[in-house]
Design a protein around this motif. Structure first.
Motif, mmCIF file in Angstrom:
data_model
loop_
_atom_site.group_PDB
_atom_site.id
_atom_site.type_symbol
_atom_site.label_atom_id
_atom_site.label_comp_id
_atom_site.label_asym_id
_atom_site.label_seq_id
_atom_site.Cartn_x
_atom_site.Cartn_y
_atom_site.Cartn_z
ATOM 1 N N TRP A 123 0.832 -1.186 0.000
ATOM 2 C CA TRP A 123 0.000 0.000 0.000
ATOM 3 C C TRP A 123 0.878 1.251 0.000
ATOM 4 C CZ3 TRP A 123 -5.441 -0.403 0.532
ATOM 5 C CH2 TRP A 123 -5.934 -1.659 0.889
ATOM 6 N N SER A 124 0.420 2.287 -0.674
ATOM 7 C CA SER A 124 1.078 3.593 -0.521
ATOM 8 C C SER A 124 0.714 4.142 0.852
ATOM 9 C CB SER A 124 0.590 4.551 -1.613
ATOM 10 O OG SER A 124 -0.784 4.875 -1.418
ATOM 11 N N LYS A 125 1.407 5.185 1.283
ATOM 12 C CA LYS A 125 1.087 5.801 2.574
ATOM 13 C C LYS A 125 -0.354 6.308 2.585
ATOM 14 C CE LYS A 125 5.772 7.175 3.905
ATOM 15 N NZ LYS A 125 6.664 8.332 4.244
ATOM 16 N N GLU A 126 -0.779 6.893 1.464
ATOM 17 C CA GLU A 126 -2.140 7.420 1.384
ATOM 18 C C GLU A 126 -3.167 6.306 1.452
ATOM 19 O OE1 GLU A 126 -4.948 10.237 -1.507
ATOM 20 O OE2 GLU A 126 -2.911 9.698 -2.112
ATOM 21 N N ASP A 127 -2.930 5.232 0.681
ATOM 22 C CA ASP A 127 -3.870 4.115 0.703
ATOM 23 C C ASP A 127 -3.888 3.444 2.066
ATOM 24 O OD1 ASP A 127 -5.149 3.997 -1.852
ATOM 25 O OD2 ASP A 127 -3.257 3.356 -2.733
ATOM 26 N N SER A 128 -2.729 3.313 2.691
ATOM 27 C CA SER A 128 -2.677 2.712 4.012
ATOM 28 C C SER A 128 -3.475 3.533 5.019
ATOM 29 C CB SER A 128 -1.224 2.580 4.474
ATOM 30 O OG SER A 128 -1.160 1.981 5.752
ATOM 31 N N LYS A 129 -3.329 4.837 4.937
ATOM 32 C CA LYS A 129 -4.075 5.728 5.836
ATOM 33 C C LYS A 129 -5.581 5.604 5.616
ATOM 34 C CE LYS A 129 -4.699 10.629 6.987
ATOM 35 N NZ LYS A 129 -4.248 12.021 6.693
ATOM 36 N N ASN A 130 -5.981 5.533 4.363
ATOM 37 C CA ASN A 130 -7.407 5.525 4.033
ATOM 38 C C ASN A 130 -8.077 4.171 4.246
ATOM 39 O OD1 ASN A 130 -7.383 8.220 3.252
ATOM 40 N ND2 ASN A 130 -6.936 7.744 1.120
ATOM 41 N N TRP A 131 -7.317 3.066 4.047
ATOM 42 C CA TRP A 131 -7.975 1.777 3.915
ATOM 43 C C TRP A 131 -7.485 0.660 4.823
ATOM 44 C CZ3 TRP A 131 -12.138 2.825 1.484
ATOM 45 C CH2 TRP A 131 -12.153 3.738 0.412
ATOM 46 N N SER A 132 -6.350 0.799 5.472
ATOM 47 C CA SER A 132 -5.788 -0.344 6.198
ATOM 48 C C SER A 132 -6.699 -0.832 7.322
ATOM 49 C CB SER A 132 -4.397 -0.011 6.744
ATOM 50 O OG SER A 132 -4.453 1.073 7.657
ATOM 51 N N VAL A 133 -7.282 0.077 8.092
ATOM 52 C CA VAL A 133 -8.155 -0.332 9.193
ATOM 53 C C VAL A 133 -9.395 -1.042 8.660
ATOM 54 C CG1 VAL A 133 -9.615 0.472 11.089
ATOM 55 C CG2 VAL A 133 -7.330 1.437 10.785
#
Length: 218
Positions: A123-133
């Motif tokens: 994941w990119s940092k942005e995708d991780s922030k938006n979607w990881s949880v």
């Protein structure tokens, strides 16, 4: 790749169809529902699984399945309040809101993998922030995914689906049938990966209906 005609007004189509979906009463009312005017699905062919204008034949067939399943997944949540969407049945359950966001996160994962060529967990940092949880669900989702109204979740689902349809229109059936021999399940083509996105919504549809049946006062 074969050039494909770009489907028109995707964002308008997805948002309008989402609103229509949550206003339906039962599965058997589907054929009579109006559908947003666009190049992929009309009021007369939501129940016709097969090729759609703007896509290669097999991709269009996949899109028709995803359109149908998306309408079904949104039926049970129509009119839900923030309290309903946040309801946790027990310590191991996920809220309906969290499951809706999880569906968007799962679709985003397959975009990253099949459209951007990235591997598991990349994941990119942005995708991780938006979607990881939302992707993992569980304790963190129970703590963090709450306080949002239904429009919040519909917008997330719509934004992700819009990107999927845009990217599908750029690709052809050769891409869809291409086999990934390194996939953890074993040799798997893009068709199977994206059919799993559709099947994943079907799986959570049952969970959402179960949680709905346990809402206080239901």
């Amino acid at each position: 790749m074969k050039d494909q005609k770009e489907p028109l007004s995707r964002r308008s189509f997805i948002k309008k169809s989402s609103l229509l979906a949550i206003g339906t009463g039962s599965l058997f009312t589907l054929p009579q529902l109006a559908y947003a005017d666009n190049s992929t699905t009309t009021e007369n062919d939501i129940n016709i699984i097969g090729p759609k204008e703007g896509f290669s034949p097999h991709i269009g067939t996949l899109v028709s399945m995803m359109n149908w399943m998306r309408r079904v997944i949104l039926m049970p949540v129509r009119g839900m309040s923030v309290k309903d969407l946040d309801y946790i049945h027990d310590g191991d359950s996920n809220s309906i809101g969290a499951m809706l966001l999880h569906l968007a996160a799962t679709e985003r994962f397959y975009q990253i993998h099949t459209f951007e060529g990235k591997r598991w967990g990349n994941w990119s940092k942005e995708d991780s922030k938006n979607w990881s949880v939302a992707s993992r669900l569980g304790d963190q989702a129970r703590k963090k995914i709450k306080g949002h109204d239904l429009d919040f979740y519909l917008e997330k689902l719509s934004e992700v689906r819009e990107n999927t349809l845009t990217e599908f229109a750029k690709r052809d059936d050769d891409w869809l049938m291409a086999v990934d021999k390194s996939w953890p399940w074993g040799p798997t083509n893009n068709y199977c990966k994206w059919f799993h996105v559709c099947e994943h919504e079907s799986n959570h549809n049952g969970q959402i209906k179960y949680i709905k049946s346990r809402l206080p006062g239901s």
